[in-house]
Write an enzyme that holds these catalytic residues in place. Structure first.
Site, mmCIF file in Angstrom:
data_model
loop_
_atom_site.group_PDB
_atom_site.id
_atom_site.type_symbol
_atom_site.label_atom_id
_atom_site.label_comp_id
_atom_site.label_asym_id
_atom_site.label_seq_id
_atom_site.Cartn_x
_atom_site.Cartn_y
_atom_site.Cartn_z
ATOM 1 N N TRP A 21 -94.234 88.844 -111.925
ATOM 2 C CA TRP A 21 -94.456 90.052 -111.111
ATOM 3 C C TRP A 21 -93.168 90.866 -110.991
ATOM 4 O O TRP A 21 -92.108 90.269 -110.786
ATOM 5 C CB TRP A 21 -94.953 89.664 -109.714
ATOM 6 C CG TRP A 21 -95.169 90.834 -108.802
ATOM 7 C CD1 TRP A 21 -95.951 91.915 -109.029
ATOM 8 C CD2 TRP A 21 -94.596 91.022 -107.499
ATOM 9 N NE1 TRP A 21 -95.903 92.780 -107.943
ATOM 10 C CE2 TRP A 21 -95.076 92.257 -107.002
ATOM 11 C CE3 TRP A 21 -93.715 90.269 -106.712
ATOM 12 C CZ2 TRP A 21 -94.715 92.754 -105.745
ATOM 13 C CZ3 TRP A 21 -93.363 90.767 -105.459
ATOM 14 C CH2 TRP A 21 -93.858 91.991 -104.985
ATOM 15 N N TYR A 54 -100.189 93.252 -113.134
ATOM 16 C CA TYR A 54 -98.742 93.317 -113.284
ATOM 17 C C TYR A 54 -98.389 94.267 -114.432
ATOM 18 O O TYR A 54 -98.740 94.037 -115.594
ATOM 19 C CB TYR A 54 -98.137 91.925 -113.554
ATOM 20 C CG TYR A 54 -98.281 90.942 -112.388
ATOM 21 C CD1 TYR A 54 -98.729 91.352 -111.127
ATOM 22 C CD2 TYR A 54 -97.963 89.604 -112.540
ATOM 23 C CE1 TYR A 54 -98.862 90.459 -110.066
ATOM 24 C CE2 TYR A 54 -98.087 88.700 -111.478
ATOM 25 C CZ TYR A 54 -98.545 89.140 -110.252
ATOM 26 O OH TYR A 54 -98.678 88.243 -109.212
ATOM 27 N N TRP A 207 -96.254 82.065 -103.512
ATOM 28 C CA TRP A 207 -95.467 83.161 -104.103
ATOM 29 C C TRP A 207 -94.366 83.678 -103.174
ATOM 30 O O TRP A 207 -94.417 83.464 -101.976
ATOM 31 C CB TRP A 207 -96.356 84.297 -104.570
ATOM 32 C CG TRP A 207 -97.271 85.006 -103.605
ATOM 33 C CD1 TRP A 207 -98.566 84.685 -103.332
ATOM 34 C CD2 TRP A 207 -96.990 86.199 -102.839
ATOM 35 N NE1 TRP A 207 -99.099 85.596 -102.446
ATOM 36 C CE2 TRP A 207 -98.159 86.538 -102.128
ATOM 37 C CE3 TRP A 207 -95.865 87.020 -102.704
ATOM 38 C CZ2 TRP A 207 -98.247 87.657 -101.277
ATOM 39 C CZ3 TRP A 207 -95.944 88.132 -101.859
ATOM 40 C CH2 TRP A 207 -97.126 88.436 -101.158
ATOM 41 N N PRO A 209 -91.076 82.794 -102.794
ATOM 42 C CA PRO A 209 -90.340 81.809 -101.990
ATOM 43 C C PRO A 209 -89.034 82.367 -101.429
ATOM 44 O O PRO A 209 -88.535 81.875 -100.423
ATOM 45 C CB PRO A 209 -90.061 80.672 -102.983
ATOM 46 C CG PRO A 209 -90.153 81.311 -104.336
ATOM 47 C CD PRO A 209 -91.195 82.374 -104.203
ATOM 48 N N LEU A 210 -88.506 83.421 -102.074
ATOM 49 C CA LEU A 210 -87.242 84.006 -101.597
ATOM 50 C C LEU A 210 -87.476 85.341 -100.899
ATOM 51 O O LEU A 210 -86.524 86.109 -100.702
ATOM 52 C CB LEU A 210 -86.276 84.204 -102.778
ATOM 53 C CG LEU A 210 -85.895 82.927 -103.531
ATOM 54 C CD1 LEU A 210 -84.967 83.243 -104.699
ATOM 55 C CD2 LEU A 210 -85.229 81.934 -102.579
ATOM 56 N N ALA A 211 -88.732 85.601 -100.513
ATOM 57 C CA ALA A 211 -89.066 86.894 -99.889
ATOM 58 C C ALA A 211 -88.458 88.035 -100.698
ATOM 59 O O ALA A 211 -87.734 88.894 -100.161
ATOM 60 C CB ALA A 211 -88.602 86.918 -98.428
HETATM 61 P P1 NDP Z 1 -89.057 85.565 -105.102
HETATM 62 O O1 NDP Z 1 -89.324 85.819 -103.670
HETATM 63 O O2 NDP Z 1 -88.368 84.300 -105.439
HETATM 64 O O3 NDP Z 1 -88.211 86.809 -105.659
HETATM 65 C C1 NDP Z 1 -87.702 86.782 -106.953
HETATM 66 C C2 NDP Z 1 -86.635 87.849 -107.077
HETATM 67 O O4 NDP Z 1 -85.531 87.568 -106.206
HETATM 68 C C3 NDP Z 1 -86.034 87.908 -108.460
HETATM 69 O O5 NDP Z 1 -86.830 88.626 -109.354
HETATM 70 C C4 NDP Z 1 -84.688 88.541 -108.176
HETATM 71 O O6 NDP Z 1 -84.872 89.910 -107.904
HETATM 72 C C5 NDP Z 1 -84.314 87.840 -106.869
HETATM 73 N N1 NDP Z 1 -83.623 86.570 -107.096
HETATM 74 C C6 NDP Z 1 -84.192 85.388 -107.499
HETATM 75 N N2 NDP Z 1 -83.266 84.426 -107.543
HETATM 76 C C7 NDP Z 1 -82.102 84.969 -107.179
HETATM 77 C C8 NDP Z 1 -80.790 84.451 -107.037
HETATM 78 N N3 NDP Z 1 -80.519 83.167 -107.271
HETATM 79 N N4 NDP Z 1 -79.805 85.286 -106.619
HETATM 80 C C9 NDP Z 1 -80.082 86.587 -106.362
HETATM 81 N N5 NDP Z 1 -81.301 87.136 -106.482
HETATM 82 C C10 NDP Z 1 -82.314 86.340 -106.887
HETATM 83 O O7 NDP Z 1 -90.385 85.547 -105.969
HETATM 84 P P2 NDP Z 1 -91.374 86.751 -106.434
HETATM 85 O O8 NDP Z 1 -91.573 87.722 -105.343
HETATM 86 O O9 NDP Z 1 -90.896 87.246 -107.752
HETATM 87 O O10 NDP Z 1 -92.718 85.945 -106.622
HETATM 88 C C11 NDP Z 1 -92.772 84.893 -107.601
HETATM 89 C C12 NDP Z 1 -94.073 84.981 -108.350
HETATM 90 O O11 NDP Z 1 -95.171 84.820 -107.463
HETATM 91 C C13 NDP Z 1 -94.375 86.314 -109.051
HETATM 92 O O12 NDP Z 1 -93.704 86.461 -110.275
HETATM 93 C C14 NDP Z 1 -95.871 86.235 -109.229
HETATM 94 O O13 NDP Z 1 -96.166 85.410 -110.327
HETATM 95 C C15 NDP Z 1 -96.292 85.547 -107.941
HETATM 96 N N6 NDP Z 1 -96.731 86.548 -106.932
HETATM 97 C C16 NDP Z 1 -98.061 86.548 -106.572
HETATM 98 C C17 NDP Z 1 -98.536 87.455 -105.657
HETATM 99 C C18 NDP Z 1 -99.988 87.421 -105.300
HETATM 100 O O14 NDP Z 1 -100.475 88.340 -104.610
HETATM 101 N N7 NDP Z 1 -100.730 86.428 -105.709
HETATM 102 C C19 NDP Z 1 -97.668 88.477 -105.031
HETATM 103 C C20 NDP Z 1 -96.288 88.373 -105.453
HETATM 104 C C21 NDP Z 1 -95.842 87.436 -106.346
HETATM 105 P P3 NDP Z 1 -83.862 91.073 -108.422
HETATM 106 O O15 NDP Z 1 -84.314 91.426 -109.780
HETATM 107 O O16 NDP Z 1 -84.071 92.140 -107.421
HETATM 108 O O17 NDP Z 1 -82.474 90.498 -108.430
#
Ligand code: NDP
Length: 330
Positions: A21, A54, A207, A209-211
């Site tokens: 996503w 997506y 989904w 986990p890091l908000a």
């Molecule tokens: P997270 O809350 O873990 O956010 C991930 C984002 O946080 C990364 O893309 C990056 O963003 C930043 N990040 C991650 N690790 C680090 C780090 N170590 N240091 C600094 N920044 C970091 O997860 P997502 O919100 O991406 O959700 C995960 C998955 O869950 C999605 O890909 C999707 O498959 C699913 N999902 C499902 C939903 C549903 O309605 N069913 C809704 C949303 C997600 P940046 O590029 O800004 O640095």
């Protein structure tokens, strides 16, 4: 990597999985996407999450090309899609038998697979009878196009209804739900769904986990360039996560949580992922990453969950329970 059954099913998913996503298409194209997936797979990740909505299908196309080039055997990984937002026309959205049928075939084509391991109803559709949706999912399973079906952001009552309808008519019930779950959003996973874990054997693929990155502490001094909330398409995310009073309160909490993580010799990101893994009702934590370095960091959480002892969990709880000072609404 650790593996856990998806609810009461026999499917063993990796406790950490990987989703696309925002990142695929908007932030990363084919090569970095394949590199991220390879990094995850090499660390033992066996579940890759996607959805028709997506990047309007482009995310699935990128994942499909990566799956094609990486050459993994089909029985060594699971891939998902989600149906609900397929397009603007009335037949291209929702959970009608027609849209579920069309969306499943289109997703398989984009992902270059001949079946989906997991298929989710991305949101509840109040305009389609649940029986129609359950039957459509059951039929895809009977046809071998889907192995396990589930829901995302449904409430406990809707999941129970789908389960009851399936049992009443001898159809396949939902196996899993995909809810948001992180230190700031706990209600559904920890309270509302609690009876369902035993009652129907519900699995959860959680989904954000890091908000969306707030739980890395990275927004303490503004928005780093290249972050997802910098994207024009995701301006609403910035409003919610950064500009709102709740967002500011969470950034402050992240600052305090970072001190606890520092004290344990881990990053806040690792501690936040490990915290999700500590919950036994979480089958798998779906990670998101736009850079390999982020994914490498977050995958280390597998070893951190054991380090989150009672005193650390209590210290985290104290920060989370501390009611933020919000400005008056009027
Ligand atoms: P997270 O809350 O873990 O956010 C991930 C984002 O946080 C990364 O893309 C990056 O963003 C930043 N990040 C991650 N690790 C680090 C780090 N170590 N240091 C600094 N920044 C970091 O997860 P997502 O919100 O991406 O959700 C995960 C998955 O869950 C999605 O890909 C999707 O498959 C699913 N999902 C499902 C939903 C549903 O309605 N069913 C809704 C949303 C997600 P940046 O590029 O800004 O640095």
């Amino acid at each position: 990597m650790e593996y856990q059954r998806l609810g009461k099913s026999g499917l063993h998913l990796s406790r950490l999985s990987f989703g696309s996503w925002v990142t695929f298409s908007f932030q990363v194209d084919d090569n970095p996407a394949a590199e991220l997936m390879a990094k995850a797979y090499d660390a033992g990740v066996n579940f890759f999450d996607n959805a028709e909505v997506y990047a309007a299908g482009k995310s699935e196309e990128i994942m499909g090309r990566a799956l094609g080039s990486l050459g993994w055997t089909r029985d060594s990984y699971c891939v998902s899609s989600k149906v609900y937002w397929g397009g603007d026309k009335p037949t291209q959205r929702g959970l009608s038998r027609k849209h579920i049928h069309d969306a499943c075939h289109a997703a398989m084509k984009r992902l270059r697979v001949d079946y989906l391991d997991l298929y989710f109803c991305h949101r509840p559709d109040v305009e389609t009878p649940i029986e129609e949706t359950v039957r459509a999912m059951h039929d895809l399973i009977q046809q071998g196009k889907v192995l396990y079906w589930g829901t995302s952001e449904w409430n406990a009552q809707q999941i129970t209804e789908a389960y009851s309808v399936a049992r009443q008519f001898g159809l396949t019930p939902p196996t899993m739900e995909q809810p948001e779950y992180n230190m700031f959003n706990r209600e559904k996973v920890e309270r509302e769904f609690h009876p369902l874990y035993d009652l129907v054997g519900l699995g959860t693929t959680i989904w954000s986990p890091l908000a969306s990155g707030v739980l890395t502490g990275k927004y303490r001094d503004g928005v780093p360039q290249g972050s997802r909330i910098d994207l024009e398409e995701y301006a609403w995310l910035k409003e919610r996560l950064i500009d709102s009073p709740e967002g500011q309160a969470n950034i402050e909490k992240a600052r305090q949580l970072e001190k606890i993580a520092d004290g344990a010799g881990m990053s806040l990101a690792r501690m936040a992922v490990a915290w999700c893994m500590k919950n036994p009702n979480v089958s798998t934590v779906i990670l998101g990453a736009s850079k390999v370095s982020q994914l490498e960091e977050n995958l280390k959480a597998v070893d951190d969950a054991a380090k989150l002892d009672d005193s650390m969990m209590n210290a985290i709880e104290e920060v989370l329970r501390n009611k933020p000072e919000l400005p008056p609404r009027f």
